[in-house]
Scaffold this motif. Structure first.
Motif, mmCIF file in Angstrom:
data_model
loop_
_atom_site.group_PDB
_atom_site.id
_atom_site.type_symbol
_atom_site.label_atom_id
_atom_site.label_comp_id
_atom_site.label_asym_id
_atom_site.label_seq_id
_atom_site.Cartn_x
_atom_site.Cartn_y
_atom_site.Cartn_z
ATOM 1 N N THR A 44 79.952 -9.597 70.451
ATOM 2 C CA THR A 44 80.191 -9.075 69.109
ATOM 3 C C THR A 44 79.665 -10.033 68.050
ATOM 4 O O THR A 44 78.998 -9.618 67.093
ATOM 5 C CB THR A 44 81.694 -8.805 68.888
ATOM 6 O OG1 THR A 44 82.142 -7.872 69.853
ATOM 7 C CG2 THR A 44 81.957 -8.275 67.498
ATOM 8 N N LEU A 71 75.803 -9.967 68.200
ATOM 9 C CA LEU A 71 75.265 -8.754 67.579
ATOM 10 C C LEU A 71 75.366 -8.811 66.059
ATOM 11 O O LEU A 71 74.455 -8.372 65.359
ATOM 12 C CB LEU A 71 76.006 -7.510 68.089
ATOM 13 C CG LEU A 71 75.587 -6.984 69.448
ATOM 14 C CD1 LEU A 71 76.524 -5.866 69.883
ATOM 15 C CD2 LEU A 71 74.160 -6.499 69.448
ATOM 16 N N THR A 72 76.456 -9.350 65.555
ATOM 17 C CA THR A 72 76.629 -9.467 64.109
ATOM 18 C C THR A 72 75.583 -10.392 63.505
ATOM 19 O O THR A 72 74.987 -10.087 62.462
ATOM 20 C CB THR A 72 78.042 -9.968 63.774
ATOM 21 O OG1 THR A 72 78.996 -9.064 64.338
ATOM 22 C CG2 THR A 72 78.256 -10.074 62.288
ATOM 23 N N PHE A 78 72.130 -8.665 63.806
ATOM 24 C CA PHE A 78 72.083 -7.577 62.839
ATOM 25 C C PHE A 78 71.834 -8.114 61.429
ATOM 26 O O PHE A 78 70.950 -7.644 60.722
ATOM 27 C CB PHE A 78 73.407 -6.799 62.883
ATOM 28 C CG PHE A 78 73.464 -5.652 61.922
ATOM 29 C CD1 PHE A 78 72.993 -4.405 62.282
ATOM 30 C CD2 PHE A 78 74.003 -5.815 60.651
ATOM 31 C CE1 PHE A 78 73.045 -3.341 61.397
ATOM 32 C CE2 PHE A 78 74.060 -4.763 59.764
ATOM 33 C CZ PHE A 78 73.579 -3.522 60.132
ATOM 34 N N MET A 104 68.773 -1.384 66.585
ATOM 35 C CA MET A 104 70.183 -1.703 66.367
ATOM 36 C C MET A 104 71.097 -0.681 67.036
ATOM 37 O O MET A 104 72.141 -1.037 67.587
ATOM 38 C CB MET A 104 70.503 -1.785 64.873
ATOM 39 C CG MET A 104 69.888 -2.977 64.179
ATOM 40 S SD MET A 104 70.387 -4.552 64.883
ATOM 41 C CE MET A 104 68.864 -5.099 65.630
ATOM 42 N N SER A 121 73.672 -1.931 69.950
ATOM 43 C CA SER A 121 75.119 -1.740 69.795
ATOM 44 C C SER A 121 75.652 -0.730 70.813
ATOM 45 O O SER A 121 76.742 -0.904 71.358
ATOM 46 C CB SER A 121 75.473 -1.317 68.368
ATOM 47 O OG SER A 121 74.811 -0.120 68.032
#
Length: 61
Positions: free
Chosen positions: A13, A16-17, A20, A43, A47
């Protein structure tokens, strides 16, 4: 001071943040519509893959 145990899902998480946010910064400065479409597809795939991996009932970290 207690240390918090981080699960693999937590690490994914956070990763990915970061990906992103940084990639959004790069794409937003370009202004190229093709790059925006490619970024958005990537993206969604990233995700979605993370959601599938960590929400399967047979998940093994």
């Amino acid at each position: 001071m207690a240390t918090l145990e981080r699960s693999p899902a937590d690490r994914v998480t956070v990763a990915l943040t970061v990906v992103f946010s940084l990639s959004l910064l790069v794409v937003s400065r370009s202004g190229d519509p093709r790059l925006w479409i490619g970024w958005s597809v990537l993206m969604v795939v990233l995700s979605g893959a993370a959601l599938i991996r960590f929400n399967r009932p047979t998940h093994r970290p």
